[in-house]
Design a protein around this motif. Structure first.
Motif, PDB file in Angstrom:
ATOM      1  N   ASN A 135      30.767 -38.601  30.189  1.00 17.63           N
ATOM      2  CA  ASN A 135      31.709 -37.577  29.709  1.00 17.63           C
ATOM      3  C   ASN A 135      32.422 -37.978  28.422  1.00 17.63           C
ATOM      4  O   ASN A 135      32.927 -37.113  27.697  1.00 17.63           O
ATOM      5  CB  ASN A 135      32.762 -37.279  30.783  1.00 17.63           C
ATOM      6  CG  ASN A 135      32.165 -36.623  32.000  1.00 17.63           C
ATOM      7  OD1 ASN A 135      31.074 -36.060  31.952  1.00 17.63           O
ATOM      8  ND2 ASN A 135      32.862 -36.702  33.126  1.00 17.63           N
ATOM      9  N   THR A 136      32.490 -39.273  28.132  1.00 14.42           N
ATOM     10  CA  THR A 136      33.132 -39.721  26.898  1.00 14.42           C
ATOM     11  C   THR A 136      32.118 -40.202  25.862  1.00 14.42           C
ATOM     12  O   THR A 136      32.361 -40.081  24.658  1.00 14.42           O
ATOM     13  CB  THR A 136      34.138 -40.845  27.194  1.00 14.42           C
ATOM     14  OG1 THR A 136      33.514 -41.841  28.030  1.00 14.42           O
ATOM     15  CG2 THR A 136      35.361 -40.304  27.919  1.00 14.42           C
ATOM     16  N   TYR A 138      28.981 -39.039  25.512  1.00 15.38           N
ATOM     17  CA  TYR A 138      28.200 -37.907  25.007  1.00 15.38           C
ATOM     18  C   TYR A 138      28.883 -37.216  23.821  1.00 15.38           C
ATOM     19  O   TYR A 138      28.230 -36.958  22.799  1.00 15.38           O
ATOM     20  CB  TYR A 138      27.941 -36.914  26.137  1.00 15.38           C
ATOM     21  CG  TYR A 138      27.012 -35.782  25.784  1.00 15.38           C
ATOM     22  CD1 TYR A 138      25.667 -35.831  26.149  1.00 15.38           C
ATOM     23  CD2 TYR A 138      27.456 -34.669  25.093  1.00 15.38           C
ATOM     24  CE1 TYR A 138      24.803 -34.794  25.834  1.00 15.38           C
ATOM     25  CE2 TYR A 138      26.597 -33.630  24.768  1.00 15.38           C
ATOM     26  CZ  TYR A 138      25.280 -33.698  25.142  1.00 15.38           C
ATOM     27  OH  TYR A 138      24.423 -32.674  24.812  1.00 15.38           O
ATOM     28  N   PRO A 139      30.188 -36.895  23.904  1.00  8.59           N
ATOM     29  CA  PRO A 139      30.821 -36.233  22.753  1.00  8.59           C
ATOM     30  C   PRO A 139      30.734 -37.049  21.468  1.00  8.59           C
ATOM     31  O   PRO A 139      30.501 -36.501  20.390  1.00  8.59           O
ATOM     32  CB  PRO A 139      32.274 -36.053  23.208  1.00  8.59           C
ATOM     33  CG  PRO A 139      32.201 -36.003  24.697  1.00  8.59           C
ATOM     34  CD  PRO A 139      31.120 -36.984  25.047  1.00  8.59           C
ATOM     35  N   ALA A 143      28.437 -35.771  18.297  1.00  8.24           N
ATOM     36  CA  ALA A 143      29.143 -35.500  17.047  1.00  8.24           C
ATOM     37  C   ALA A 143      28.536 -36.282  15.894  1.00  8.24           C
ATOM     38  O   ALA A 143      28.305 -35.740  14.801  1.00  8.24           O
ATOM     39  CB  ALA A 143      30.622 -35.841  17.193  1.00  8.24           C
ATOM     40  N   VAL A 264      38.217 -35.460  24.210  1.00 10.32           N
ATOM     41  CA  VAL A 264      37.977 -34.834  22.913  1.00 10.32           C
ATOM     42  C   VAL A 264      38.013 -35.868  21.790  1.00 10.32           C
ATOM     43  O   VAL A 264      37.266 -35.769  20.818  1.00 10.32           O
ATOM     44  CB  VAL A 264      39.000 -33.714  22.647  1.00 10.32           C
ATOM     45  CG1 VAL A 264      38.760 -33.079  21.278  1.00 10.32           C
ATOM     46  CG2 VAL A 264      38.904 -32.642  23.736  1.00 10.32           C
ATOM     47  N   ALA A 267      34.777 -37.383  20.346  1.00  9.96           N
ATOM     48  CA  ALA A 267      34.070 -36.487  19.437  1.00  9.96           C
ATOM     49  C   ALA A 267      34.709 -36.501  18.055  1.00  9.96           C
ATOM     50  O   ALA A 267      34.021 -36.532  17.027  1.00  9.96           O
ATOM     51  CB  ALA A 267      34.054 -35.063  19.996  1.00  9.96           C
ATOM     52  N   PHE A 289      37.003 -27.121  23.438  1.00 11.71           N
ATOM     53  CA  PHE A 289      36.760 -28.335  24.213  1.00 11.71           C
ATOM     54  C   PHE A 289      38.079 -28.886  24.747  1.00 11.71           C
ATOM     55  O   PHE A 289      38.179 -29.327  25.900  1.00 11.71           O
ATOM     56  CB  PHE A 289      36.051 -29.362  23.326  1.00 11.71           C
ATOM     57  CG  PHE A 289      35.592 -30.609  24.035  1.00 11.71           C
ATOM     58  CD1 PHE A 289      35.530 -30.688  25.420  1.00 11.71           C
ATOM     59  CD2 PHE A 289      35.196 -31.726  23.297  1.00 11.71           C
ATOM     60  CE1 PHE A 289      35.099 -31.839  26.067  1.00 11.71           C
ATOM     61  CE2 PHE A 289      34.771 -32.879  23.928  1.00 11.71           C
ATOM     62  CZ  PHE A 289      34.724 -32.944  25.309  1.00 11.71           C
TER      63      PHE A 289
END
Length: 405
Positions: A135-136, A138-139, A143, A264, A267, A289
């Protein structure tokens, strides 16, 4: 070295580790169920691998040197690609069983003569919530990759940092300072959070520091001044959420804002390091997001209303109540989905991703504080919904890549 030999080496290492972990961690009679579950998981991942790789290869997003391939394919996916999901389902479930069994058997008190740091690494890994690592990471990776269109050492280092050390700090620090309240929380001690033994609290904080600071310095040097503020904000949010004296998690609304920043900010860091152009569409996407992250935190806080109140912890849910918090989460997810309709194509396709979260949350529209713990069932579904959402987001990113190439 051909891809086949590389894949076989990877699988062999995973098999050795997976079997060792499973044998040490499983109780008698569990081994058969363990491998049956691993087989079902591999079947599902194999289908996803065949679909994803075929789509990406068909769109010519990447290609293999055929001289290094065995020549057997499933769709367009070379057979070698299936080694990695196989290695994952063999090694990771056994590792998880080993970590949780060690926790269950270890007790909460230090035995006479037991090394102070014994069990730190397994407990730290458990505390870092491996199920949520993606979850952290991937962003950040998405990006950077969509901005630079290349894989370099900064992308690899940053993705690894936001995959493991970052989560180790975020959740490990939280488990240290939430220990007293976690003792009263029946859902702690597994996939939803560790119960770190008190003797490991200080070592855990040191481990978080020494595994995070070097990565932060490297990324700061690689990204230059434009990345310094996002990196500082990201690190500050991780610390401020839990540590005594700041404890943003006990400041209603600010708790949800800080929690959303946790997801967020990677990203934003990736965009800053890659030198992305700031456009209205990008700002709207990040805002959507951010609203999604606030909704996720608010809804997750509902299940902990009772143990939080018993521990004297004030959260958005304990202050405005279960019913209002659930309704707020639904509204935030709805607004996030609607915001995606204002982003450039194919961004509007992501609006549909808000629907499963709303459907998962909406049945608790009239939940009361005494029955708030029932939302844990929906929260567990939420954890797995994130993987489905990641699947859809990846397809949209692939489409975006093909349209802008």
């Amino acid at each position: 070295m051909t891809y086949l030999w590389l894949a076989l080496l990877f699988v062999a290492a995973a098999v050795v580790a997976g079997v060792a972990f499973a044998c040490q961690g499983s109780r008698r009679g569990e081994s058969r169920r363990h491998w049956q579950a691993a087989g079902l998981a591999f079947a599902a991942l194999a289908v996803l691998t065949a679909v994803f790789d075929s789509v990406m290869i068909g769109m010519e997003l990447f290609h293999y040197d055929t001289s290094h391939l065995l020549g057997v394919t499933v769709g367009l996916a070379p057979i070698e690609d299936f080694a990695y999901p196989l290695a994952g389902v063999v090694a990771l479930p056994g590792l998880w069983i080993w970590l949780t069994r060690r926790r269950a058997r270890g007790g909460s008190e230090r035995r006479h003569g037991e090394p102070r740091l014994k069990g730190l690494i397994p407990q730290a890994l458990l505390a870092s919530r491996p199920v949520s690592w993606i979850n952290t990471a991937y962003p950040f990776a998405a990006a950077m990759l969509l901005t630079t269109r290349q894989i370099d050492w900064v992308l690899v280092v940053g993705t690894f940092y936001f995959l493991i050390p970052y989560n180790l700090a975020m959740y490990g620090i939280n488990d240290v300072f939430d220990y007293e309240s976690d003792l009263k929380n029946p859902r702690k001690g597994g996939i939803e959070g560790a119960l770190l033994q008190p003797r490991l609290h200080r070592p855990m904080l040191w481990l978080a520091a020494i595994t995070n600071i070097p990565f932060l310095l490297v990324l700061a040097l690689a990204g230059g001044p434009s990345a310094w503020l996002p990196l500082l904000a990201s690190a500050f949010a991780v610390v401020a959420y839990s540590v005594a004296g700041l404890r943003f998690k006990e400041r209603p609304v600010l708790d949800s804002i800080t929690s959303s920043t946790h997801f967020v900010s990677p990203a934003v860091v990736g965009l800053a390091i890659a030198g992305a152009e700031v456009t209205p569409g990008l700002i709207i996407l990040l805002a959507a997001f951010f609203l999604w992250g606030m909704a996720a935190h608010a809804f997750g806080a509902v299940q902990d209303i009772e143990p939080d109140r018993q521990a004297g912890i004030g959260s958005i849910a304990t202050v405005i109540g279960a019913r209002r918090t659930v309704r707020l989460a639904v509204v935030l997810w709805l607004v996030a989905g609607l915001a995606m309709l204002a982003t450039p194509w194919p961004g509007p396709l992501a609006a549909v991703i808000a629907i499963p979260y709303i459907v998962n949350c909406a049945p608790y529209w009239n939940v009361t504080d005494p029955t708030a713990a029932r939302t844990n069932a929906a929260w567990r579904r939420f954890i797995w919904l994130n993987y489905g959402s990641g699947f859809l987001v990846t397809l949209i990113l692939i489409l975006h890549w093909s349209l802008t190439s």
